[in-house]
Design an enzyme around this catalytic site. Structure first.
Site, mmCIF file in Angstrom:
data_model
loop_
_atom_site.group_PDB
_atom_site.id
_atom_site.type_symbol
_atom_site.label_atom_id
_atom_site.label_comp_id
_atom_site.label_asym_id
_atom_site.label_seq_id
_atom_site.Cartn_x
_atom_site.Cartn_y
_atom_site.Cartn_z
ATOM 1 N N ARG A 39 0.847 -1.202 0.000
ATOM 2 C CA ARG A 39 0.000 0.000 0.000
ATOM 3 C C ARG A 39 0.887 1.259 0.000
ATOM 4 O O ARG A 39 0.574 2.263 -0.629
ATOM 5 C CB ARG A 39 -0.882 -0.021 1.267
ATOM 6 C CG ARG A 39 -1.828 1.156 1.386
ATOM 7 C CD ARG A 39 -2.664 1.072 2.673
ATOM 8 N NE ARG A 39 -3.476 -0.125 2.694
ATOM 9 C CZ ARG A 39 -4.661 -0.252 2.083
ATOM 10 N NH1 ARG A 39 -5.165 0.763 1.424
ATOM 11 N NH2 ARG A 39 -5.333 -1.366 2.159
ATOM 12 N N ARG A 77 -10.180 3.243 -1.734
ATOM 13 C CA ARG A 77 -8.948 2.704 -1.135
ATOM 14 C C ARG A 77 -8.541 3.574 0.033
ATOM 15 O O ARG A 77 -8.606 4.806 -0.072
ATOM 16 C CB ARG A 77 -7.788 2.746 -2.131
ATOM 17 C CG ARG A 77 -7.980 1.905 -3.333
ATOM 18 C CD ARG A 77 -7.446 0.522 -3.112
ATOM 19 N NE ARG A 77 -7.805 -0.302 -4.247
ATOM 20 C CZ ARG A 77 -7.913 -1.615 -4.215
ATOM 21 N NH1 ARG A 77 -7.696 -2.268 -3.099
ATOM 22 N NH2 ARG A 77 -8.248 -2.279 -5.287
ATOM 23 N N LEU A 123 -5.946 5.485 2.049
ATOM 24 C CA LEU A 123 -4.651 6.079 1.704
ATOM 25 C C LEU A 123 -3.654 5.798 2.822
ATOM 26 O O LEU A 123 -3.995 5.880 4.006
ATOM 27 C CB LEU A 123 -4.804 7.593 1.535
ATOM 28 C CG LEU A 123 -5.669 8.046 0.361
ATOM 29 C CD1 LEU A 123 -5.884 9.557 0.416
ATOM 30 C CD2 LEU A 123 -5.031 7.648 -0.969
ATOM 31 N N ASN A 163 -13.299 14.173 1.540
ATOM 32 C CA ASN A 163 -13.932 12.920 1.130
ATOM 33 C C ASN A 163 -15.446 13.048 1.226
ATOM 34 O O ASN A 163 -15.949 13.661 2.160
ATOM 35 C CB ASN A 163 -13.454 11.800 2.080
ATOM 36 C CG ASN A 163 -14.011 10.440 1.727
ATOM 37 O OD1 ASN A 163 -14.197 10.108 0.557
ATOM 38 N ND2 ASN A 163 -14.282 9.628 2.734
ATOM 39 N N HIS A 214 -18.949 11.007 1.790
ATOM 40 C CA HIS A 214 -19.314 9.726 2.417
ATOM 41 C C HIS A 214 -20.842 9.595 2.450
ATOM 42 O O HIS A 214 -21.533 10.523 2.889
ATOM 43 C CB HIS A 214 -18.730 9.642 3.823
ATOM 44 C CG HIS A 214 -18.943 8.297 4.438
ATOM 45 N ND1 HIS A 214 -18.232 7.175 4.055
ATOM 46 C CD2 HIS A 214 -19.830 7.886 5.370
ATOM 47 C CE1 HIS A 214 -18.663 6.138 4.743
ATOM 48 N NE2 HIS A 214 -19.629 6.537 5.549
ATOM 49 N N SER A 227 -22.269 13.065 4.004
ATOM 50 C CA SER A 227 -21.301 13.934 4.676
ATOM 51 C C SER A 227 -20.144 14.257 3.751
ATOM 52 O O SER A 227 -19.792 13.460 2.880
ATOM 53 C CB SER A 227 -20.716 13.233 5.922
ATOM 54 O OG SER A 227 -21.732 12.764 6.779
ATOM 55 N N GLY A 252 -7.745 8.364 10.345
ATOM 56 C CA GLY A 252 -8.677 7.277 10.632
ATOM 57 C C GLY A 252 -9.570 6.973 9.439
ATOM 58 O O GLY A 252 -9.394 7.522 8.350
ATOM 59 N N ASP A 285 -12.901 7.623 8.016
ATOM 60 C CA ASP A 285 -14.070 8.501 8.074
ATOM 61 C C ASP A 285 -14.231 9.191 9.433
ATOM 62 O O ASP A 285 -15.352 9.361 9.929
ATOM 63 C CB ASP A 285 -15.359 7.722 7.704
ATOM 64 C CG ASP A 285 -15.250 7.134 6.303
ATOM 65 O OD1 ASP A 285 -14.697 7.803 5.417
ATOM 66 O OD2 ASP A 285 -15.705 5.985 6.105
HETATM 67 C C1 GAR Z 1 -20.503 8.071 -3.313
HETATM 68 O O1 GAR Z 1 -21.724 7.821 -2.685
HETATM 69 C C2 GAR Z 1 -19.414 8.293 -2.288
HETATM 70 O O2 GAR Z 1 -19.816 8.979 -1.159
HETATM 71 C C3 GAR Z 1 -19.069 6.875 -1.928
HETATM 72 O O3 GAR Z 1 -19.020 6.224 -3.172
HETATM 73 C C4 GAR Z 1 -20.004 6.817 -4.029
HETATM 74 C C5 GAR Z 1 -19.352 7.138 -5.335
HETATM 75 O O4 GAR Z 1 -20.300 7.460 -6.303
HETATM 76 N N1 GAR Z 1 -17.842 6.808 -1.216
HETATM 77 C C6 GAR Z 1 -17.650 5.981 -0.191
HETATM 78 O O5 GAR Z 1 -18.445 5.145 0.162
HETATM 79 C C7 GAR Z 1 -16.298 6.121 0.463
HETATM 80 N N2 GAR Z 1 -16.305 5.443 1.736
HETATM 81 P P1 GAR Z 1 -19.853 8.049 -7.706
HETATM 82 O O6 GAR Z 1 -18.656 7.243 -8.183
HETATM 83 O O7 GAR Z 1 -21.047 7.878 -8.570
HETATM 84 O O8 GAR Z 1 -19.505 9.506 -7.478
#
Ligand code: GAR
Length: 201
Positions: A69, A95, A97, A111, A113, A140, A147, A149
């Site tokens: 990683r 992924r 980081l 990010n 979420h 969010s 950490g 999220d």
């Molecule tokens: C989104 O809902 C984003 O918040 C989530 O992946 C989706 C991507 O959608 N991310 C996570 O779950 C990160 N933990 P998209 O590729 O259509 O923008």
């Protein structure tokens, strides 16, 4: 051409990139104070098609091509450093980081979420909300820290879970809200209403 006063964004994706798309559409307005200057992915993500359509440079750092990683993260950082980004956005980047990457970028690393953090952190937030039979979840936008999220929350909104919601249906509704939150947060950062420098990683 991107002007100096405009926030330079690099967006990292793993999937379809619908939130990325919202940012690109927002930047169609010349008054929007941010531009996506590059799009990166950890795989040959479907959402890279948006980069092609908008004529934005893209790069892929395939996770599976590295021994660790950390080695993957070093290459990712190397690629990112070429774009002089003011802000790196993880938008469906699935992924974790390595700490070195987070320390190099945070707090200018945010990010999206699909839950109302600190509820349902992790990679399966929508599935977890459906399984928990909660009546509401949310979306969010946070600063990425060391950490999973756990970083400072920049914006979030509640979204009801409707009877009969599947993971897919609920996620589609969450994404509609997430998109707006992300565009608003970028706007607030660009306008100085959110000062990332005040937030510790
Ligand atoms: C989104 O809902 C984003 O918040 C989530 O992946 C989706 C991507 O959608 N991310 C996570 O779950 C990160 N933990 P998209 O590729 O259509 O923008």
């Amino acid at each position: 051409m991107v002007q100096d006063s405009v926030l330079r964004l690099v967006v990292l994706i793993s999937g379809g990139g619908s939130n990325l798309r919202a940012l690109l559409e927002a930047s169609d307005d010349a008054a929007f104070p941010a531009r996506v200057v590059a799009i990166g992915a950890d795989r040959d993500a479907e959402g890279l098609a948006h980069a092609e359509e908008y004529g934005i440079p893209s790069f892929v750092v395939p996770y599976g091509s590295f021994d660790s990683r950390e080695a993957w993260g070093d290459e990712l950082l190397d690629q990112l450093s070429q774009w002089e980004a003011d802000l790196v956005i993880l938008s469906g980047f699935m992924r974790l980081l390595p700490p070195r990457v987070v320390s190099a970028l945070s707090p200018a690393l945010i990010n999206t979420h699909p839950a109302y953090l600190p509820e349902f952190p992790g990679a399966h937030a929508v599935r977890d909300a459906v399984a928990a039979s909660v009546h509401e979840t949310g979306a969010s936008v946070i600063v990425v820290d060391g950490g999973v999220d756990t970083g400072p929350i920049l914006a979030q909104r509640r979204i009801p879970v409707l009877p009969g919601d599947t993971e897919g249906r609920l996620h589609d509704r969450i994404k509609l809200v997430e998109r707006q939150l992300l565009v608003d947060v970028v706007l607030d950062i660009a306008n100085g209403r959110i000062d990332l420098a005040e937030l510790s990683a």
